[in-house]
Enzyme design. Structure first.
Site, PDB file in Angstrom:
ATOM      1  N   TYR A 129      50.430  42.651  42.647  1.00 25.58           N
ATOM      2  CA  TYR A 129      49.288  42.202  41.849  1.00 25.58           C
ATOM      3  C   TYR A 129      49.709  41.874  40.414  1.00 25.58           C
ATOM      4  O   TYR A 129      49.383  40.814  39.880  1.00 25.58           O
ATOM      5  CB  TYR A 129      48.218  43.297  41.853  1.00 25.58           C
ATOM      6  CG  TYR A 129      46.937  42.920  41.156  1.00 25.58           C
ATOM      7  CD1 TYR A 129      46.003  42.107  41.781  1.00 25.58           C
ATOM      8  CD2 TYR A 129      46.641  43.412  39.887  1.00 25.58           C
ATOM      9  CE1 TYR A 129      44.812  41.771  41.144  1.00 25.58           C
ATOM     10  CE2 TYR A 129      45.458  43.080  39.246  1.00 25.58           C
ATOM     11  CZ  TYR A 129      44.546  42.263  39.881  1.00 25.58           C
ATOM     12  OH  TYR A 129      43.378  41.930  39.254  1.00 25.58           O
ATOM     13  N   CYS A 189      38.080  32.459  40.565  1.00 27.10           N
ATOM     14  CA  CYS A 189      38.025  33.924  40.523  1.00 27.10           C
ATOM     15  C   CYS A 189      38.449  34.574  41.835  1.00 27.10           C
ATOM     16  O   CYS A 189      38.768  35.767  41.854  1.00 27.10           O
ATOM     17  CB  CYS A 189      36.606  34.392  40.183  1.00 27.10           C
ATOM     18  SG  CYS A 189      36.029  33.914  38.547  1.00 27.10           S
TER      19      CYS A 189
END
Length: 260
Positions: free
Chosen positions: A166, A85
């Site tokens: 991103y 994560c």
């Protein structure tokens, strides 16, 4: 995968947000969890709470990551579960104009490269190191040895303005999944990614309440931000259900992000 006390996991970014929720869900199911994070205070507190261990790891550093794996494995044995994560990135438009000066500038190659190291390269680094260790394990039911879950984003499919790094790099994380799953099929190691939408993580909760209300209203159903524990629940199901493999799974309340 059959879950019992013999199974161990590593969760990166486990001190907060989606990683913390994943660590909690896995530990509640009886899995021994090692938390990788830079936040030692929060990581150690969570590890103590769930009966796991904390390892200070910088995902940008090969040396730090390898040391973290060695430390975790010395404590709990070879992990069969890896949940990645943690991330690091910078934001900006490909080309922007300064409204005061009229000057044009671009999102720098250096900032894009940093984001690549913090998202895509780190995902490969963590996953491949875990896979190498899993490949040497004795197989379980269905000849399974391990399962790797990477964190992409809804932005991988509908990135917004200012998310050129991103969005493209999270798409790259999705792109890792199928070839990696096929690379690892003979070792019985599964690979999937989760694409969360707008979740109530600490960074998101720092935005003004009015903005949060607008974001919540933009979700088709349920009209709220995702709960980190819902992400953790899916992570646990991906461990349990051995027929999940090579998948990029959206978890977003049916939202499709507009350009901005």
């Amino acid at each position: 995968m059959r879950i019992d006390g013999s199974i161990s996991a590593i969760v990166t970014g486990g001190a907060s947000g989606l990683g913390q929720a994943s660590a909690r869900a896995l530990a509640a199911a009886g899995i021994s969890v090692a938390i990788f994070d830079l936040n030692a205070e929060a990581g150690e507190a969570l590890a103590s709470e769930i009966g796991g261990s904390f390892h200070k790891v910088d995902i940008l550093s090969e040396e730090s990551v390898l040391a973290g794996f060695d430390s975790a494995r010395a404590r709990q044995g070879q992990e069969r579960v890896l949940v990645h994560c943690a991330q690091a990135s910078k934001a900006g438009k490909t080309v922007r104009i300064d409204r005061q000066t009229g000057e044009l500038s671009r999102f720098s190659t250096e900032d894009y490269e940093f984001s690549s190291r913090g998202i895509l390269v780190a995902s490969y680094r963590i996953a491949s190191i875990a896979a190498l260790g899993m490949a040497a394990l004795d197989p379980l039911e269905d000849s399974e040895r391990g399962v790797i879950t990477l964190t992409a984003s809804a932005a991988a499919q509908d990135a917004q303005v200012g998310q050129v790094a991103y969005g493209s790099l999270k798409a790259g994380v999705n792109g890792l999944v199928l070839p990696m799953a096929r690379d690892l099929m003979d070792f019985g190691i599964r690979v999937n990614s989760v694409m969360p939408g707008i979740f109530a993580t600490p960074p998101m909760l720092n935005v003004p309440p009015k903005v949060l209300d607008v974001l919540a209203a933009s979700v088709p159903f349920p009209k709220r931000l995702g709960k980190p524990e819902e992400f953790g629940s899916l992570v646990l199901e991906l461990v349990r259900n051995s027929y999940f493999n090579g998948q990029n799974i959206r978890l977003d309340g049916a939202i499709r992000m507009p350009p901005k």
